[in-house]
Design an enzyme around this catalytic site. Structure first.
Site, PDB file in Angstrom:
ATOM      1  N   HIS A 164       0.840  -1.205   0.000  1.00 20.83           N
ATOM      2  CA  HIS A 164       0.000   0.000   0.000  1.00 20.83           C
ATOM      3  C   HIS A 164       0.875   1.254   0.000  1.00 20.83           C
ATOM      4  O   HIS A 164       0.786   2.094   0.906  1.00 20.83           O
ATOM      5  CB  HIS A 164      -0.923   0.038   1.222  1.00 20.83           C
ATOM      6  CG  HIS A 164      -2.157  -0.804   1.087  1.00 20.83           C
ATOM      7  ND1 HIS A 164      -3.004  -1.037   2.155  1.00 20.83           N
ATOM      8  CD2 HIS A 164      -2.700  -1.477   0.031  1.00 20.83           C
ATOM      9  CE1 HIS A 164      -4.002  -1.811   1.761  1.00 20.83           C
ATOM     10  NE2 HIS A 164      -3.842  -2.090   0.477  1.00 20.83           N
ATOM     11  N   ALA A 200       2.371   1.423   5.922  1.00 20.04           N
ATOM     12  CA  ALA A 200       1.968   0.949   7.249  1.00 20.04           C
ATOM     13  C   ALA A 200       1.267  -0.403   7.135  1.00 20.04           C
ATOM     14  O   ALA A 200       0.818  -0.946   8.137  1.00 20.04           O
ATOM     15  CB  ALA A 200       1.050   1.966   7.923  1.00 20.04           C
ATOM     16  N   HIS A 201       1.153  -0.920   5.910  1.00 19.27           N
ATOM     17  CA  HIS A 201       0.441  -2.180   5.669  1.00 19.27           C
ATOM     18  C   HIS A 201       1.315  -3.080   4.811  1.00 19.27           C
ATOM     19  O   HIS A 201       1.636  -2.732   3.679  1.00 19.27           O
ATOM     20  CB  HIS A 201      -0.887  -1.922   4.941  1.00 19.27           C
ATOM     21  CG  HIS A 201      -1.748  -0.894   5.581  1.00 19.27           C
ATOM     22  ND1 HIS A 201      -2.595  -0.075   4.860  1.00 19.27           N
ATOM     23  CD2 HIS A 201      -1.889  -0.531   6.877  1.00 19.27           C
ATOM     24  CE1 HIS A 201      -3.233   0.746   5.685  1.00 19.27           C
ATOM     25  NE2 HIS A 201      -2.813   0.484   6.912  1.00 19.27           N
ATOM     26  N   GLN A 202       1.687  -4.224   5.362  1.00 18.88           N
ATOM     27  CA  GLN A 202       2.498  -5.186   4.610  1.00 18.88           C
ATOM     28  C   GLN A 202       1.675  -6.458   4.428  1.00 18.88           C
ATOM     29  O   GLN A 202       1.112  -6.979   5.386  1.00 18.88           O
ATOM     30  CB  GLN A 202       3.807  -5.479   5.351  1.00 18.88           C
ATOM     31  CG  GLN A 202       4.651  -4.237   5.593  1.00 18.88           C
ATOM     32  CD  GLN A 202       4.282  -3.492   6.867  1.00 18.88           C
ATOM     33  OE1 GLN A 202       4.142  -4.092   7.932  1.00 18.88           O
ATOM     34  NE2 GLN A 202       4.133  -2.176   6.790  1.00 18.88           N
TER      35      GLN A 202
END
Length: 665
Positions: free
Chosen positions: A432, A601-603
């Site tokens: 993201h 902040a999103h993996q």
């Protein structure tokens, strides 16, 4: 001195830091605090030493080597010439010459020079605005009108509700289920299975921090609860990765956005990746259950000034805008504090730590913190436990079921260290990729006050007809993160920009990426991230940047800008033609690596779930194709990026996986 740099190297680093943050003459009429701030240099806060220590502790060996080489080149007149245009040591150049050198590096066509500039710029600026003195404050806060956390944060002597199991010698334990990771995935699996009467052991590499520890101090929070203290990046440092490393995982320090998985994502997963049960009532029921347990609704999504600006700008432009559901209960009374990204000090956020993980502990689950899972143990091809390390002691946990829930960075690393023979492990990394635009307003905004993230726009969420595009949201921004992200065009420009921080709003542009990267491990087994923005995702991101700038202008911003190096800000003044000209300049600036600030902040996606072994790591239940009794239950199981803040999707998948595990016990 730092056991990392030689004295000549350190002298050059000090010169770099003091070029970025020199002592400057204050603006005319500046008050005492502002005058002191402009005069305060990086050296006054010992930034170079702190920066060197950060690189020593968190940079990869390869990055450390490259950085030392750069400092050596700058320290010799002959080798400095091609890099600076001056055949003199960088530290011996007058300030004006040094400043021009850094300005040229920031926009250089040579990628390594941009990388070197960003490596120093980000850390120096973040430290300058976040390091603490003996009173737990920062001397620059008064000048930028940042109050610091309210008194009393983290001051309670109330006992913590979870008691982790100590490991004080080499130990072997036995259980039904061992779970590596305690975040949105691992916490849910632990809660479901422990409440069903099974013996569960949770292994968490971070420490245990609860309300009594949440001081609201940005520097301390990043040190204690973020992966690499917030200094994790892709290998080329082009994308900064913010990930939790604490009991409860990222859910402990995230921004509470609690979107359900969009139907179009579930349709894509079922039709293209041959998963079963995702488009029917079963998965919707899982979403209902996890949302109910975490008290997800929009009742406490009241906008603060920053979110109100996003709402107002979207409405004036006719863009989609709506409230963000949040997992909170009592956040508005007392008024929302805005410090939840450093752990919710009031306990209003119903994170995994307070819900599913607490359920697990209350039902008898054992939790081991500060525990590094080294590898999954197998016998006859089946998973039978985990070998781990706690401090100087070995911990072996033998179990009937092993669950990898360490996130999309560490779950694939664990499986790679364990020699699970699946070539898809670590592939399909989605991040993201996110940038931000800023808008300065005449009235106070104070991005650090009130409900952090309560409004979003999905106006550009479907730019390709397949639901890939961007969402526009707001971040809870504090001085260290803002100092890290905001562009440096010159020393005076930067200090002036930061002095007006209380009037700045930030809108983040979050891309649902169709392209992907990869997680590998180095010779020591540590994860490495490789990711490059695809041309399609760059196109979507660019459109989002322009939309964000339009929204800020429509909301009444007196100045707007981006995170591009070398691109000045713009003052709209109601001139639509001038705004369009500026947007063309923004378009021309593009998304060049280390020229535009990018974050994640999103993996997601590195142990992909799928209907066939050829393109996935686990099947539709979350079980490994190659190693029976090994399951994955976190965002790494996503077949694609979710396009929304992924916490609720992770929990629903974990809940579903836990139901299947129950049938195996």
């Amino acid at each position: 001195m730092t056991h990392f740099l030689t004295d000549p190297q350190f002298e050059t680093l000090k010169a770099l830091c003091d070029t970025l943050l020199p002592s400057l003459d204050p603006p005319p009429g500046a008050d005492e605090n502002v005058a002191a701030y402009f005069k305060r240099s990086a050296a006054d806060l010992d930034i170079a030493r702190r920066l060197a220590a950060t690189l020593r502790d968190y940079a990869t060996p390869e990055s450390q080597k490259q950085f030392r080489q750069l400092l050596d080149l700058l320290n010799a007149p002959l080798s400095a010439g091609p890099l600076t245009g001056h055949f003199r040591r960088f530290a011996d150049l007058p300030f004006e010459a040094r400043e021009k050198v850094l300005q040229s590096w920031a926009v250089s066509p040579i990628g390594l020079l941009r990388q070197g500039f960003q490596g120093v710029k980000r850390l120096a600026h973040s430290l300058y605005f976040s390091v603490l003195d003996e009173n737990g404050s920062n001397p620059n806060w008064a000048a930028i009108h940042y109050p610091g956390p309210p008194p009393g944060f983290g001051a309670s002597n109330k006992p913590k509700p979870i008691q982790p199991r100590p490991v004080t010698q080499d130990t072997t334990l036995n259980c039904d289920v061992v779970i590596v990771g305690s975040g949105a995935g691992g916490g849910v699996v632990a809660g479901v299975l422990a409440q069903a009467g099974h013996h569960v052991i949770v292994l968490e590499k971070g420490g245990y921090h609860a309300e009594t520890d949440f001081t609201g101090r940005e520097y301390e929070a990043f040190e204690r609860m973020y992966e690499k203290a917030g200094n994790l990046t892709t290998e080329d440092i082009g994308l900064v990765v913010l990930a939790g490393s604490t009991l409860g995982g990222g859910a402990t320090i995230n921004w509470a956005a609690s979107f359900r998985t969009p139907d179009y994502v579930l349709d894509e997963w079922e039709t293209q990746y041959h998963l079963t049960g995702f488009t029917g009532p079963e998965f919707q029921q899982a979403l209902d259950i996890v949302c109910a347990r975490e008290h997800v609704d929009t009742d406490e999504s009241q906008p603060n000034p920053q979110n109100q600006a996003l709402f107002d700008g979207c409405q004036k432009l006719g863009y989609h805008v709506g409230p963000i559901p949040r997992n909170v209960n009592g956040c508005g009374s007392p008024p929302a504090c805005g410090w939840c990204g450093f752990g919710c000090p009031t306990g209003a956020k119903q994170s995994v730590l307070k819900t599913w993980l607490q359920d697990a502990a209350d039902a008898g689950a054992e939790i081991v913190t500060d525990c590094h899972a080294d590898k999954v143990l197998t016998e006859n091809g089946k998973a039978v436990g985990v070998a781990a390390t706690v401090g100087k002691f070995s911990l072996t946990v033998k179990a009937r079921i092993v669950v990898a829930a360490a996130g999309a960075i560490h779950s694939p690393a664990l499986l790679l260290r364990s020699s699970i023979p699946n070539p898809n492990i670590g592939l399909n990394l989605r991040l993201h990729p996110t940038t931000a635009i800023r808008g300065e307003f005449e009235s106070l905004v104070e991005t650090w006050r009130g409900v952090m993230m309560s409004v979003y726009s999905d106006q550009l969420g479907n730019q390709d007809g397949e639901h890939y595009g961007v969402k526009i949201e707001t971040p809870p921004a504090h001085p260290g993160l803002l100092g890290f992200a905001l562009p440096w065009l010159s020393a005076r420009h930067y200090k002036t920009l930061m002095s007006r921080l209380a009037n700045q709003a930030a809108f983040i542009v979050l891309t649902r990426d169709k392209g992907s990267g990869r997680v590998t491990v180095d010779s020591s087994g540590r994860p490495r991230l490789r990711y490059h923005l695809s041309s399609l995702d760059a196109k979507h991101l660019q459109a989002g940047i322009e939309a964000g700038l339009r929204i800020a202008a429509a909301a009444g911003a007196v100045e707007i800008g981006t995170l591009h190096s070398g691109l000045p800000e713009f003052r709209p003044n109601g001139d639509s033609d001038a705004l369009e000209n500026y947007l063309r300049r923004v378009r021309g600036a593009g998304t060049t690596l280390n020229k535009l600030g990018l974050f994640s902040a999103h993996q997601m996606g590195t142990c992909r779930m799928g209907g066939e072994r050829a393109y996935s790591v686990v099947d539709h239940t979350g079980q490994s194709w190659e190693a029976p009794n090994l399951f994955v239950a976190d965002a790494s199981a996503f077949p694609t990026s979710s396009g929304v803040n992924p916490m609720i999707t992770i929990q629903a998948i974990a809940y579903r996986t836990a139901q299947y595990i129950k049938t195996r016990l």
